[in-house]
Design an enzyme around this catalytic site. Structure first.
Site, PDB file in Angstrom:
ATOM      1  N   HIS A 154       0.548  -6.924   9.953  1.00 20.48           N
ATOM      2  CA  HIS A 154       0.492  -5.869  10.968  1.00 20.48           C
ATOM      3  C   HIS A 154       0.556  -6.423  12.390  1.00 20.48           C
ATOM      4  O   HIS A 154       0.694  -5.643  13.342  1.00 20.48           O
ATOM      5  CB  HIS A 154      -0.783  -5.043  10.817  1.00 20.48           C
ATOM      6  CG  HIS A 154      -0.854  -4.230   9.568  1.00 20.48           C
ATOM      7  ND1 HIS A 154       0.117  -3.318   9.218  1.00 20.48           N
ATOM      8  CD2 HIS A 154      -1.777  -4.198   8.563  1.00 20.48           C
ATOM      9  CE1 HIS A 154      -0.202  -2.746   8.056  1.00 20.48           C
ATOM     10  NE2 HIS A 154      -1.347  -3.266   7.643  1.00 20.48           N
ATOM     11  N   ASP A 190       2.672  -5.247  -0.021  1.00 15.34           N
ATOM     12  CA  ASP A 190       1.337  -4.745   0.289  1.00 15.34           C
ATOM     13  C   ASP A 190       1.381  -3.217   0.276  1.00 15.34           C
ATOM     14  O   ASP A 190       2.453  -2.616   0.448  1.00 15.34           O
ATOM     15  CB  ASP A 190       0.939  -5.259   1.674  1.00 15.34           C
ATOM     16  CG  ASP A 190      -0.477  -4.909   2.081  1.00 15.34           C
ATOM     17  OD1 ASP A 190      -1.355  -5.757   1.902  1.00 15.34           O
ATOM     18  OD2 ASP A 190      -0.690  -3.788   2.606  1.00 15.34           O
ATOM     19  N   HIS A 192       0.345  -1.225   2.530  1.00 11.81           N
ATOM     20  CA  HIS A 192       0.700  -0.739   3.854  1.00 11.81           C
ATOM     21  C   HIS A 192       1.941  -1.462   4.373  1.00 11.81           C
ATOM     22  O   HIS A 192       2.141  -2.645   4.124  1.00 11.81           O
ATOM     23  CB  HIS A 192      -0.455  -0.967   4.833  1.00 11.81           C
ATOM     24  CG  HIS A 192      -1.735  -0.344   4.397  1.00 11.81           C
ATOM     25  ND1 HIS A 192      -2.707  -1.039   3.691  1.00 11.81           N
ATOM     26  CD2 HIS A 192      -2.202   0.918   4.548  1.00 11.81           C
ATOM     27  CE1 HIS A 192      -3.720  -0.232   3.438  1.00 11.81           C
ATOM     28  NE2 HIS A 192      -3.440   0.962   3.938  1.00 11.81           N
ATOM     29  N   ASP A 279      -3.894  -4.524  -2.534  1.00 15.45           N
ATOM     30  CA  ASP A 279      -4.444  -3.192  -2.259  1.00 15.45           C
ATOM     31  C   ASP A 279      -3.621  -2.091  -2.916  1.00 15.45           C
ATOM     32  O   ASP A 279      -3.916  -0.903  -2.741  1.00 15.45           O
ATOM     33  CB  ASP A 279      -4.582  -2.945  -0.758  1.00 15.45           C
ATOM     34  CG  ASP A 279      -3.365  -3.341   0.042  1.00 15.45           C
ATOM     35  OD1 ASP A 279      -2.372  -3.819  -0.550  1.00 15.45           O
ATOM     36  OD2 ASP A 279      -3.398  -3.187   1.283  1.00 15.45           O
TER      37      ASP A 279
END
Length: 338
Positions: A154, A190, A192, A279
């Protein structure tokens, strides 16, 4: 498979983050790394490759901010962790402001990524871990694993967010380019979207970014990762986003990953960087996919079957008690017996 981690990556431990309208315990805890280490049988200490590979990706003023912000926070009379509360919207003037609150908003895009006195050193060694794994693969290893903590995808060239401060996948990819690998790919799996990685390589044609992730229409980071984002300029067509809906199980995820692998094969990489997040597991507390522990070995086998030299960097995964088993399953899929 060679594995890398530094104990210095455990020091960063913020107390709280802002989530769903209130302050809650910070989810990206040091125990994440400890559980993974226990499950995979430990890891080697990375050699310090210095600042140059980090500076090849991140802006100098942003790196100075990461180093200096905790001291500025305390100099302003603040206790606890440094958390932003004001953010410039698109189109605001790039003013040269010096108050710590303005700097936190200038160089961060959310309130889930506090800075502590240990953040810089921890993030620095997370990047060194990624560089060590990259060096191992460039040196002839087929696959290497970097237990990066904190994660990185990110973080942009000049901003932090989503628990990420230095973009370890981008640093690994750029290091491979600088070592002479003509074409590098990042496969992000991932939960996200890796907005920072996408931003860093957005207008470049030498690094292909492919991501399988939760639909940003419903999930963080919201403003990046939509299917129509394909890159610009020299990078047009070098970004592939494959958003998926809540409840995604193995079959749908594997199909999307297969589409990404086909696009990567057409690109013809000399090295693959995998941003791996666990995740996507069915019990993750902040995510809504439904992969099972055994599924990770199957996904890894599909990647390994492509035959590219591969650097795996750890991203998310917040079900701490299950995290070690999920990572071990994924890494096991790369072994001949996996």
């Amino acid at each position: 498979m060679r594995r890398f981690f530094s104990p210095r990556q455990l020091a960063h431990a913020p107390a709280l983050e802002l989530h769903n309208g209130g302050f809650v315990p910070y989810a990206e805890v040091p125990a994440r790394a400890a559980m993974i280490l226990a499950a995979i049988g430990g890891a080697a200490e990375p050699v310090d490759a210095g600042m140059a590979p980090i500076e090849a990706v991140h802006h100098a003023d942003y790196l100075a901010f990461l180093r200096e912000a905790p001291g500025l926070w305390r100099a302003a009379g603040r206790s606890g962790d440094a958390i932003p509360y004001a953010f410039p919207v698109v189109g605001r003037r790039p003013l040269r402001l010096h108050r710590i609150d303005a700097l936190l908003g200038r160089y961060g895009f959310d309130a889930t990524t506090p800075l502590t006195p240990d953040t810089w050193d921890t993030a620095y060694w997370s990047a060194q871990t990624a560089l060590a794994a990259t060096g191992a693969v460039l040196g002839g290893e087929r696959t290497a694993f970097a237990l990066c903590r904190p994660p990185g995808h990110h973080a942009g060239a000049d901003y932090c967010g989503g628990y990420c401060h230095l973009n370890v996948a981008a640093i690994a990819a750029q290091a491979a380019r600088d070592a002479g690998v003509a074409r590098v790919t990042v496969l992000d799996i991932d939960y996200h979207h890796g907005n920072g990685t996408q931003d860093i390589f957005w207008d470049r044609g030498d690094v292909f970014y492919a991501s399988v992730h939760a639909d940003p229409a419903t999930d963080y980071p919201f403003y990046w990762g939509h299917a129509d984002e394909r890159g610009e300029g020299a990078g047009e067509g070098a970004t592939l986003n494959l958003p998926l809906s809540h409840g995604t199980t193995l079959d749908e995820f594997r199909r999307a990953q297969g589409e990404a692998l086909a696009a990567i094969a057409a690109f013809g990489p000399g090295l693959l960087v995998v941003s791996f997040g666990a995740d996507t597991w069915e019990g993750d507390p902040i995510s809504r996919f439904a992969l099972k522990t055994a599924d990770y070995a199957l996904l890894a086998r599909d990647i390994a079957a492509c035959g590219w030299p591969t650097v795996i960097v750890m991203e998310g995964g917040y079900a701490v008690d299950a995290l070690g088993a999920n990572v071990a399953s994924f890494l096991g899929g790369f072994s001949p017996r996996g």
